[in-house]
Write an enzyme that holds these catalytic residues in place. Structure first.
Site, PDB file in Angstrom:
ATOM      1  N   LYS A 208       0.798  -1.231   0.000  1.00 63.70           N
ATOM      2  CA  LYS A 208       0.000   0.000   0.000  1.00 63.70           C
ATOM      3  C   LYS A 208       0.829   1.279   0.000  1.00 63.70           C
ATOM      4  O   LYS A 208       1.812   1.384   0.724  1.00 63.70           O
ATOM      5  CB  LYS A 208      -0.869   0.038   1.264  1.00 63.70           C
ATOM      6  CG  LYS A 208      -1.973  -0.968   1.299  1.00 63.70           C
ATOM      7  CD  LYS A 208      -2.769  -0.724   2.555  1.00 63.70           C
ATOM      8  CE  LYS A 208      -3.840  -1.761   2.779  1.00 63.70           C
ATOM      9  NZ  LYS A 208      -4.286  -1.700   4.184  1.00 63.70           N
ATOM     10  N   GLY A 361       9.190  -6.581   7.129  1.00 66.41           N
ATOM     11  CA  GLY A 361       9.006  -8.004   7.404  1.00 66.41           C
ATOM     12  C   GLY A 361       8.973  -8.854   6.144  1.00 66.41           C
ATOM     13  O   GLY A 361       9.686  -9.854   6.027  1.00 66.41           O
TER      14      GLY A 361
HETATM   15  P1  ADP Z   1       7.102  -5.178   4.003  1.00 64.31           P
HETATM   16  O1  ADP Z   1       6.561  -6.134   5.024  1.00 64.31           O
HETATM   17  O2  ADP Z   1       8.420  -5.603   3.447  1.00 64.31           O
HETATM   18  O3  ADP Z   1       7.087  -3.767   4.475  1.00 64.31           O
HETATM   19  P2  ADP Z   1       4.514  -4.920   2.744  1.00 64.31           P
HETATM   20  O4  ADP Z   1       3.870  -5.554   3.918  1.00 64.31           O
HETATM   21  O5  ADP Z   1       4.273  -3.481   2.508  1.00 64.31           O
HETATM   22  O6  ADP Z   1       6.088  -5.229   2.737  1.00 64.31           O
HETATM   23  O7  ADP Z   1       3.998  -5.640   1.401  1.00 64.31           O
HETATM   24  C1  ADP Z   1       4.119  -7.010   1.181  1.00 64.31           C
HETATM   25  C2  ADP Z   1       2.906  -7.564   0.484  1.00 64.31           C
HETATM   26  O8  ADP Z   1       2.605  -6.854  -0.714  1.00 64.31           O
HETATM   27  C3  ADP Z   1       3.122  -9.002   0.076  1.00 64.31           C
HETATM   28  O9  ADP Z   1       2.198  -9.831   0.766  1.00 64.31           O
HETATM   29  C4  ADP Z   1       2.862  -9.010  -1.419  1.00 64.31           C
HETATM   30  O10 ADP Z   1       2.154 -10.151  -1.869  1.00 64.31           O
HETATM   31  C5  ADP Z   1       2.039  -7.767  -1.624  1.00 64.31           C
HETATM   32  N1  ADP Z   1       2.138  -7.270  -2.998  1.00 64.31           N
HETATM   33  C6  ADP Z   1       3.252  -6.869  -3.629  1.00 64.31           C
HETATM   34  N2  ADP Z   1       2.989  -6.555  -4.910  1.00 64.31           N
HETATM   35  C7  ADP Z   1       1.669  -6.751  -5.103  1.00 64.31           C
HETATM   36  C8  ADP Z   1       0.782  -6.587  -6.212  1.00 64.31           C
HETATM   37  N3  ADP Z   1       1.228  -6.159  -7.398  1.00 64.31           N
HETATM   38  N4  ADP Z   1      -0.525  -6.887  -6.035  1.00 64.31           N
HETATM   39  C9  ADP Z   1      -0.962  -7.317  -4.835  1.00 64.31           C
HETATM   40  N5  ADP Z   1      -0.191  -7.486  -3.752  1.00 64.31           N
HETATM   41  C10 ADP Z   1       1.117  -7.201  -3.882  1.00 64.31           C
HETATM   42 MG    MG Z   2       4.548  -6.627   5.611  1.00 61.97          MG
END
Ligand code: ADP
Ligand code: MG
Length: 403
Positions: A208, A361
Protein backbone atom coordinates in the site's frame (compact mmCIF):
# COMPACT_ATOMS: atom_id res chain seq x y z
CA UNK A 1 10.48 14.00 17.42
CA UNK A 2 13.46 14.12 15.07
CA UNK A 3 16.45 11.94 15.87
CA UNK A 4 19.70 13.66 16.83
CA UNK A 5 22.22 13.81 13.98
CA UNK A 6 23.91 10.73 15.42
CA UNK A 7 21.23 8.44 16.88
CA UNK A 8 23.87 6.24 18.54
CA UNK A 9 25.42 9.14 20.46
CA UNK A 10 25.99 8.30 24.10
CA UNK A 11 24.40 4.84 23.91
CA UNK A 12 26.51 2.21 25.64
CA UNK A 13 27.06 -1.24 24.20
CA UNK A 14 26.26 -4.19 26.47
CA UNK A 15 29.95 -5.10 26.28
CA UNK A 16 30.80 -1.85 28.07
CA UNK A 17 28.29 -2.23 30.90
CA UNK A 18 29.17 -3.51 34.37
CA UNK A 19 27.18 -6.73 34.54
CA UNK A 20 29.20 -9.17 36.65
CA UNK A 21 26.96 -10.50 39.42
CA UNK A 22 24.31 -7.94 38.49
CA UNK A 23 20.67 -8.55 37.63
CA UNK A 24 20.36 -7.56 33.98
CA UNK A 25 16.94 -7.11 32.35
CA UNK A 26 17.11 -7.73 28.62
CA UNK A 27 14.16 -6.66 26.47
CA UNK A 28 14.19 -9.15 23.62
CA UNK A 29 11.83 -9.57 20.68
CA UNK A 30 10.73 -13.20 20.95
CA UNK A 31 7.47 -12.53 19.11
CA UNK A 32 8.02 -15.67 17.01
CA UNK A 33 5.56 -17.64 14.88
CA UNK A 34 4.11 -20.74 16.60
CA UNK A 35 2.52 -23.73 14.90
CA UNK A 36 -1.22 -23.94 15.60
CA UNK A 37 -2.02 -26.71 18.07
CA UNK A 38 1.47 -28.02 18.82
CA UNK A 39 2.77 -24.51 19.70
CA UNK A 40 6.11 -25.45 18.18
CA UNK A 41 8.31 -22.45 17.27
CA UNK A 42 8.31 -22.52 13.44
CA UNK A 43 10.97 -19.83 12.92
CA UNK A 44 13.44 -19.18 15.73
CA UNK A 45 15.52 -16.50 13.97
CA UNK A 46 14.43 -13.83 16.46
CA UNK A 47 15.69 -16.08 19.27
CA UNK A 48 19.00 -16.95 17.61
CA UNK A 49 19.54 -13.25 16.82
CA UNK A 50 19.80 -12.50 20.55
CA UNK A 51 22.26 -15.30 21.38
CA UNK A 52 25.35 -13.04 21.19
CA UNK A 53 23.86 -10.77 23.88
CA UNK A 54 22.64 -13.64 26.05
CA UNK A 55 25.90 -15.59 25.76
CA UNK A 56 27.94 -12.49 26.53
CA UNK A 57 25.92 -11.97 29.72
CA UNK A 58 26.25 -15.63 30.73
CA UNK A 59 30.02 -15.51 30.25
CA UNK A 60 30.25 -12.33 32.31
CA UNK A 61 28.30 -13.93 35.14
CA UNK A 62 25.23 -11.70 34.96
CA UNK A 63 21.87 -12.78 36.39
CA UNK A 64 19.73 -12.54 33.29
CA UNK A 65 16.05 -11.57 33.26
CA UNK A 66 14.49 -11.78 29.80
CA UNK A 67 11.33 -9.87 28.91
CA UNK A 68 9.33 -10.11 25.67
CA UNK A 69 5.84 -9.94 24.26
CA UNK A 70 4.27 -12.61 22.07
CA UNK A 71 1.24 -11.92 19.90
CA UNK A 72 -1.60 -9.69 20.98
CA UNK A 73 -3.14 -10.96 24.23
CA UNK A 74 -4.34 -7.36 24.82
CA UNK A 75 -3.51 -7.10 28.50
CA UNK A 76 -5.08 -10.42 29.46
CA UNK A 77 -3.59 -13.74 30.51
CA UNK A 78 -4.22 -15.97 27.50
CA UNK A 79 -2.38 -19.26 27.75
CA UNK A 80 -2.12 -19.68 23.98
CA UNK A 81 0.30 -16.73 24.06
CA UNK A 82 2.53 -18.18 26.77
CA UNK A 83 6.27 -17.85 26.21
CA UNK A 84 6.72 -21.45 27.34
CA UNK A 85 7.69 -22.86 23.90
CA UNK A 86 10.06 -19.92 23.47
CA UNK A 87 11.79 -20.52 26.81
CA UNK A 88 12.12 -24.20 25.88
CA UNK A 89 13.68 -23.36 22.51
CA UNK A 90 16.12 -20.89 24.07
CA UNK A 91 17.13 -23.46 26.70
CA UNK A 92 17.72 -25.97 23.90
CA UNK A 93 19.84 -23.51 21.89
CA UNK A 94 21.94 -22.57 24.90
CA UNK A 95 22.14 -26.00 26.50
CA UNK A 96 21.17 -24.35 29.76
CA UNK A 97 18.03 -24.05 31.89
CA UNK A 98 15.73 -21.07 31.35
CA UNK A 99 13.27 -20.63 34.21
CA UNK A 100 9.95 -19.20 33.05
CA UNK A 101 8.06 -17.17 35.62
CA UNK A 102 4.33 -17.83 35.28
CA UNK A 103 3.53 -14.11 35.21
CA UNK A 104 5.18 -10.93 33.91
CA UNK A 105 5.29 -9.35 37.39
CA UNK A 106 4.14 -10.36 40.88
CA UNK A 107 5.34 -12.47 43.77
CA UNK A 108 6.10 -15.46 41.56
CA UNK A 109 8.15 -13.41 39.12
CA UNK A 110 9.99 -11.69 41.95
CA UNK A 111 10.89 -15.06 43.48
CA UNK A 112 12.19 -16.45 40.17
CA UNK A 113 14.37 -13.36 39.74
CA UNK A 114 15.70 -13.34 43.30
CA UNK A 115 16.63 -17.06 43.06
CA UNK A 116 18.95 -16.37 40.10
CA UNK A 117 22.65 -17.18 40.51
CA UNK A 118 25.42 -15.67 38.40
CA UNK A 119 25.17 -16.85 34.78
CA UNK A 120 21.60 -18.14 35.16
CA UNK A 121 18.56 -17.11 33.10
CA UNK A 122 14.96 -16.32 34.00
CA UNK A 123 12.24 -15.33 31.55
CA UNK A 124 9.22 -13.33 32.55
CA UNK A 125 5.89 -14.49 31.13
CA UNK A 126 4.48 -12.56 28.14
CA UNK A 127 4.70 -8.87 29.11
CA UNK A 128 1.49 -8.11 27.23
CA UNK A 129 -0.46 -10.30 29.69
CA UNK A 130 -0.29 -7.13 31.79
CA UNK A 131 -2.38 -4.18 30.54
CA UNK A 132 0.32 -1.80 31.82
CA UNK A 133 2.85 -2.94 29.21
CA UNK A 134 1.30 -1.28 26.18
CA UNK A 135 -0.15 1.52 28.32
CA UNK A 136 3.37 2.25 29.62
CA UNK A 137 1.93 2.26 33.13
CA UNK A 138 4.25 3.80 35.69
CA UNK A 139 3.57 1.22 38.40
CA UNK A 140 4.46 -1.63 36.03
CA UNK A 141 7.56 0.28 34.94
CA UNK A 142 8.68 0.54 38.58
CA UNK A 143 7.98 -3.14 39.23
CA UNK A 144 9.97 -4.26 36.19
CA UNK A 145 12.80 -1.89 37.09
CA UNK A 146 12.91 -3.36 40.61
CA UNK A 147 13.92 -6.72 39.07
CA UNK A 148 17.20 -5.38 37.73
CA UNK A 149 20.33 -3.31 38.24
CA UNK A 150 21.08 -2.96 34.54
CA UNK A 151 18.73 -2.53 31.55
CA UNK A 152 19.61 -3.78 28.06
CA UNK A 153 17.42 -3.40 25.00
CA UNK A 154 17.99 -5.94 22.23
CA UNK A 155 14.51 -5.68 20.69
CA UNK A 156 14.84 -3.30 17.76
CA UNK A 157 11.55 -4.55 16.26
CA UNK A 158 9.57 -2.94 19.10
CA UNK A 159 11.75 0.15 19.54
CA UNK A 160 9.12 2.32 17.83
CA UNK A 161 6.67 1.56 20.66
CA UNK A 162 6.76 3.52 23.92
CA UNK A 163 5.79 0.60 26.14
CA UNK A 164 6.74 -0.13 29.75
CA UNK A 165 9.49 -2.60 28.85
CA UNK A 166 10.84 -0.69 25.85
CA UNK A 167 10.80 2.84 27.21
CA UNK A 168 9.02 3.56 30.50
CA UNK A 169 10.99 1.34 32.86
CA UNK A 170 14.36 2.59 31.64
CA UNK A 171 14.29 5.85 33.58
CA UNK A 172 14.13 3.86 36.82
CA UNK A 173 17.35 1.94 36.07
CA UNK A 174 20.74 3.62 36.33
CA UNK A 175 22.88 1.52 33.99
CA UNK A 176 21.50 0.96 30.50
CA UNK A 177 22.61 0.11 27.02
CA UNK A 178 22.06 -1.65 23.72
CA UNK A 179 22.46 -5.35 23.04
CA UNK A 180 24.26 -6.69 19.97
CA UNK A 181 21.12 -6.73 17.77
CA UNK A 182 20.09 -3.21 18.74
CA UNK A 183 23.60 -1.78 18.39
CA UNK A 184 24.00 -3.22 14.90
CA UNK A 185 20.61 -1.90 13.80
CA UNK A 186 21.41 1.60 15.06
CA UNK A 187 24.84 1.45 13.42
CA UNK A 188 23.62 0.49 9.93
CA UNK A 189 20.38 2.45 9.86
CA UNK A 190 22.12 5.61 11.13
CA UNK A 191 24.41 5.49 8.13
CA UNK A 192 21.35 6.06 5.95
CA UNK A 193 20.64 9.31 7.80
CA UNK A 194 24.16 10.69 7.65
CA UNK A 195 26.48 11.67 4.84
CA UNK A 196 25.88 8.82 2.41
CA UNK A 197 27.78 7.85 -0.73
CA UNK A 198 25.76 8.77 -3.79
CA UNK A 199 23.71 8.02 -5.73
CA UNK A 200 21.40 7.07 -2.86
CA UNK A 201 18.48 5.02 -4.20
CA UNK A 202 15.41 3.91 -2.26
CA UNK A 203 13.42 0.94 -3.52
CA UNK A 204 9.84 0.98 -2.24
CA UNK A 205 7.21 -1.62 -2.90
CA UNK A 206 4.71 -3.78 -1.10
CA UNK A 207 1.04 -3.59 -0.56
CA UNK A 208 0.00 0.00 0.00
CA UNK A 209 0.93 3.61 -0.68
CA UNK A 210 -0.92 4.53 2.52
CA UNK A 211 1.46 2.39 4.66
CA UNK A 212 4.50 4.15 3.27
CA UNK A 213 3.64 7.68 2.19
CA UNK A 214 5.43 9.14 5.23
CA UNK A 215 8.60 7.25 4.35
CA UNK A 216 8.30 8.31 0.72
CA UNK A 217 7.93 11.95 1.77
CA UNK A 218 10.84 11.82 4.22
CA UNK A 219 13.09 10.15 1.65
CA UNK A 220 12.56 12.99 -0.83
CA UNK A 221 14.91 15.14 1.22
CA UNK A 222 17.67 12.51 1.23
CA UNK A 223 17.73 10.30 -1.86
CA UNK A 224 18.64 10.83 -5.50
CA UNK A 225 16.16 8.35 -6.91
CA UNK A 226 13.17 6.28 -5.83
CA UNK A 227 12.34 3.00 -7.52
CA UNK A 228 8.73 1.89 -7.04
CA UNK A 229 7.17 -1.54 -7.51
CA UNK A 230 4.52 -3.81 -6.01
CA UNK A 231 0.90 -2.87 -5.59
CA UNK A 232 2.12 0.57 -4.55
CA UNK A 233 3.28 1.17 -8.13
CA UNK A 234 -0.24 0.42 -9.42
CA UNK A 235 -1.62 3.42 -7.56
CA UNK A 236 1.08 5.66 -9.03
CA UNK A 237 0.44 4.34 -12.53
CA UNK A 238 -3.28 4.94 -12.24
CA UNK A 239 -2.53 8.42 -10.91
CA UNK A 240 -0.71 8.98 -14.21
CA UNK A 241 -3.81 8.02 -16.14
CA UNK A 242 -3.04 4.38 -16.97
CA UNK A 243 -5.78 1.73 -16.92
CA UNK A 244 -4.89 -0.93 -14.35
CA UNK A 245 -7.67 -3.47 -15.00
CA UNK A 246 -8.43 -5.47 -11.86
CA UNK A 247 -5.08 -4.68 -10.20
CA UNK A 248 -4.89 -3.71 -6.56
CA UNK A 249 -5.11 0.11 -6.59
CA UNK A 250 -5.86 2.52 -3.75
CA UNK A 251 -8.36 4.76 -5.54
CA UNK A 252 -8.56 7.14 -2.58
CA UNK A 253 -4.79 7.74 -2.72
CA UNK A 254 -4.51 8.96 -6.32
CA UNK A 255 -4.27 12.61 -5.31
CA UNK A 256 -1.57 11.79 -2.75
CA UNK A 257 0.35 9.90 -5.41
CA UNK A 258 0.11 12.79 -7.89
CA UNK A 259 1.14 15.24 -5.22
CA UNK A 260 4.13 13.07 -4.34
CA UNK A 261 5.28 12.92 -7.98
CA UNK A 262 5.08 16.72 -8.17
CA UNK A 263 7.12 17.14 -4.97
CA UNK A 264 9.69 14.64 -6.22
CA UNK A 265 10.15 16.71 -9.38
CA UNK A 266 10.67 19.84 -7.24
CA UNK A 267 13.30 17.99 -5.18
CA UNK A 268 14.91 16.72 -8.40
CA UNK A 269 14.46 13.16 -7.18
CA UNK A 270 14.00 10.72 -10.07
CA UNK A 271 11.01 8.43 -9.59
CA UNK A 272 11.13 5.17 -11.55
CA UNK A 273 7.85 3.38 -12.20
CA UNK A 274 7.24 0.08 -13.99
CA UNK A 275 6.99 0.20 -17.77
CA UNK A 276 5.84 -3.42 -18.04
CA UNK A 277 4.14 -5.81 -15.65
CA UNK A 278 3.29 -9.49 -15.26
CA UNK A 279 -0.48 -9.86 -15.42
CA UNK A 280 -2.80 -12.70 -14.43
CA UNK A 281 -6.53 -13.08 -13.90
CA UNK A 282 -6.11 -14.82 -10.54
CA UNK A 283 -3.42 -15.18 -7.90
CA UNK A 284 -3.27 -18.88 -8.67
CA UNK A 285 -2.82 -18.18 -12.35
CA UNK A 286 0.38 -18.59 -14.28
CA UNK A 287 2.16 -15.37 -15.17
CA UNK A 288 1.12 -14.60 -18.74
CA UNK A 289 3.66 -12.87 -21.03
CA UNK A 290 4.46 -9.41 -19.65
CA UNK A 291 2.51 -6.48 -21.01
CA UNK A 292 3.22 -2.77 -21.27
CA UNK A 293 1.62 -0.67 -18.53
CA UNK A 294 -0.31 0.96 -21.41
CA UNK A 295 -1.91 -2.36 -22.40
CA UNK A 296 -3.14 -4.01 -19.21
CA UNK A 297 -6.24 -6.07 -20.06
CA UNK A 298 -9.50 -5.13 -18.35
CA UNK A 299 -9.71 -8.48 -16.56
CA UNK A 300 -6.00 -8.59 -15.61
CA UNK A 301 -4.16 -7.89 -12.38
CA UNK A 302 -0.58 -6.58 -12.34
CA UNK A 303 1.16 -8.93 -9.89
CA UNK A 304 4.87 -8.35 -10.61
CA UNK A 305 7.16 -6.00 -12.49
CA UNK A 306 8.08 -7.13 -16.01
CA UNK A 307 11.50 -7.89 -17.59
CA UNK A 308 12.03 -4.44 -19.15
CA UNK A 309 11.35 -2.84 -15.77
CA UNK A 310 13.71 -5.31 -14.08
CA UNK A 311 16.46 -4.33 -16.54
CA UNK A 312 15.92 -0.65 -15.88
CA UNK A 313 15.80 -1.05 -12.07
CA UNK A 314 18.89 -3.24 -12.15
CA UNK A 315 20.78 -0.50 -13.97
CA UNK A 316 19.71 2.10 -11.40
CA UNK A 317 20.75 -0.20 -8.54
CA UNK A 318 24.11 -1.09 -10.10
CA UNK A 319 25.01 2.60 -10.28
CA UNK A 320 23.85 3.25 -6.70
CA UNK A 321 26.30 3.59 -3.81
CA UNK A 322 23.66 3.55 -1.06
CA UNK A 323 20.42 1.56 -1.24
CA UNK A 324 17.50 1.23 1.14
CA UNK A 325 14.92 -1.38 0.10
CA UNK A 326 11.50 -1.85 1.63
CA UNK A 327 8.63 -3.76 0.11
CA UNK A 328 8.48 -6.57 -2.48
CA UNK A 329 8.03 -5.80 -6.20
CA UNK A 330 5.17 -8.27 -6.58
CA UNK A 331 3.26 -11.11 -4.96
CA UNK A 332 6.58 -12.87 -4.22
CA UNK A 333 4.83 -15.52 -2.08
CA UNK A 334 3.77 -17.11 -5.41
CA UNK A 335 6.70 -18.31 -7.56
CA UNK A 336 4.94 -17.08 -10.74
CA UNK A 337 5.13 -13.50 -9.43
CA UNK A 338 8.44 -13.53 -7.52
CA UNK A 339 10.89 -12.76 -10.35
CA UNK A 340 10.86 -8.98 -9.86
CA UNK A 341 11.50 -9.21 -6.13
CA UNK A 342 14.25 -11.81 -6.56
CA UNK A 343 15.89 -9.62 -9.24
CA UNK A 344 15.98 -6.65 -6.86
CA UNK A 345 17.47 -8.85 -4.14
CA UNK A 346 20.11 -10.05 -6.60
CA UNK A 347 20.90 -6.52 -7.80
CA UNK A 348 21.56 -5.47 -4.20
CA UNK A 349 23.61 -8.58 -3.51
CA UNK A 350 25.72 -8.02 -6.65
CA UNK A 351 26.51 -4.39 -5.85
CA UNK A 352 29.60 -4.75 -3.69
CA UNK A 353 30.38 -1.02 -3.84
CA UNK A 354 27.19 0.09 -2.15
CA UNK A 355 25.85 0.15 1.39
CA UNK A 356 22.74 -2.03 0.97
CA UNK A 357 20.10 -2.09 3.69
CA UNK A 358 16.83 -4.03 3.62
CA UNK A 359 13.94 -3.32 6.02
CA UNK A 360 10.39 -4.65 6.34
CA UNK A 361 9.01 -8.00 7.40
CA UNK A 362 8.03 -9.26 3.95
CA UNK A 363 11.14 -7.82 2.28
CA UNK A 364 13.36 -9.56 4.83
CA UNK A 365 11.47 -12.80 4.22
CA UNK A 366 11.86 -12.33 0.45
CA UNK A 367 15.63 -11.84 0.55
CA UNK A 368 16.01 -14.81 2.90
CA UNK A 369 13.85 -16.91 0.55
CA UNK A 370 16.17 -15.89 -2.31
CA UNK A 371 19.15 -17.06 -0.24
CA UNK A 372 20.79 -13.63 -0.46
CA UNK A 373 20.32 -12.23 3.05
CA UNK A 374 24.02 -12.53 3.88
CA UNK A 375 25.05 -10.82 0.61
CA UNK A 376 23.73 -7.37 1.55
CA UNK A 377 25.18 -4.99 4.15
CA UNK A 378 22.28 -5.31 6.58
CA UNK A 379 18.83 -6.87 6.84
CA UNK A 380 16.87 -5.11 9.55
CA UNK A 381 14.92 -7.22 12.04
CA UNK A 382 12.36 -4.44 12.39
CA UNK A 383 9.52 -3.70 9.99
CA UNK A 384 7.74 -0.62 11.30
CA UNK A 385 10.75 0.32 13.42
CA UNK A 386 13.14 0.44 10.46
CA UNK A 387 10.69 2.52 8.42
CA UNK A 388 10.31 5.04 11.23
CA UNK A 389 14.06 5.12 11.74
CA UNK A 390 14.86 5.94 8.10
CA UNK A 391 12.25 8.71 8.26
CA UNK A 392 14.50 10.29 10.87
CA UNK A 393 12.08 9.71 13.76
CA UNK A 394 13.71 9.26 17.17
CA UNK A 395 12.34 5.86 18.30
CA UNK A 396 11.29 5.83 21.98
CA UNK A 397 13.16 2.56 22.61
CA UNK A 398 16.39 4.12 21.36
CA UNK A 399 15.89 7.55 22.92
CA UNK A 400 15.45 5.82 26.32
CA UNK A 401 18.97 4.39 26.06
CA UNK A 402 20.66 7.79 25.86
CA UNK A 403 22.08 9.31 29.03
P1 ADP B 1 7.10 -5.18 4.00
O1 ADP B 1 6.56 -6.13 5.02
O2 ADP B 1 8.42 -5.60 3.45
O3 ADP B 1 7.09 -3.77 4.48
P2 ADP B 1 4.51 -4.92 2.74
O4 ADP B 1 3.87 -5.55 3.92
O5 ADP B 1 4.27 -3.48 2.51
O6 ADP B 1 6.09 -5.23 2.74
O7 ADP B 1 4.00 -5.64 1.40
C1 ADP B 1 4.12 -7.01 1.18
C2 ADP B 1 2.91 -7.56 0.48
O8 ADP B 1 2.60 -6.85 -0.71
C3 ADP B 1 3.12 -9.00 0.08
O9 ADP B 1 2.20 -9.83 0.77
C4 ADP B 1 2.86 -9.01 -1.42
O10 ADP B 1 2.15 -10.15 -1.87
C5 ADP B 1 2.04 -7.77 -1.62
N1 ADP B 1 2.14 -7.27 -3.00
C6 ADP B 1 3.25 -6.87 -3.63
N2 ADP B 1 2.99 -6.55 -4.91
C7 ADP B 1 1.67 -6.75 -5.10
C8 ADP B 1 0.78 -6.59 -6.21
N3 ADP B 1 1.23 -6.16 -7.40
N4 ADP B 1 -0.52 -6.89 -6.04
C9 ADP B 1 -0.96 -7.32 -4.84
N5 ADP B 1 -0.19 -7.49 -3.75
C10 ADP B 1 1.12 -7.20 -3.88
MG1 MG C 1 4.55 -6.63 5.61
Amino acid sequence: MAAPSSPAAGIRHVQDLPVEGKRVFVRVDYNVPLEKGTKRVTDDSRITATLPTVRHLIERGARIVLGSHLGRPDGQVKREYSLEPVAARLAHLLGQDVTLADEPVGDGARKVVSDLRDGQIAMLENLRFHPGEEANDEQLCRQLASYCDVYVNDAFGTAHRAHASTAGMVKFVTAKGAGFVMAKEIDFLSRLLGDVDRPYVAVLGGAKVSDKIEVLDALLGRVNAIVIGGAMANTFLEAQGKALGKSKVERDKLAIARNFLRKAAEHRVLVHLPTDVVVATSLDGEGAPPVSVDAIPEEGMALDIGPATIENYRGVLTAARTVFWNGPMGVFEKPAFAAGTVAIARALADNKLALTVVGGGDSAAAIAQAGLADKVSHVSTGGGASLEFVQGIDLPGIAALRP
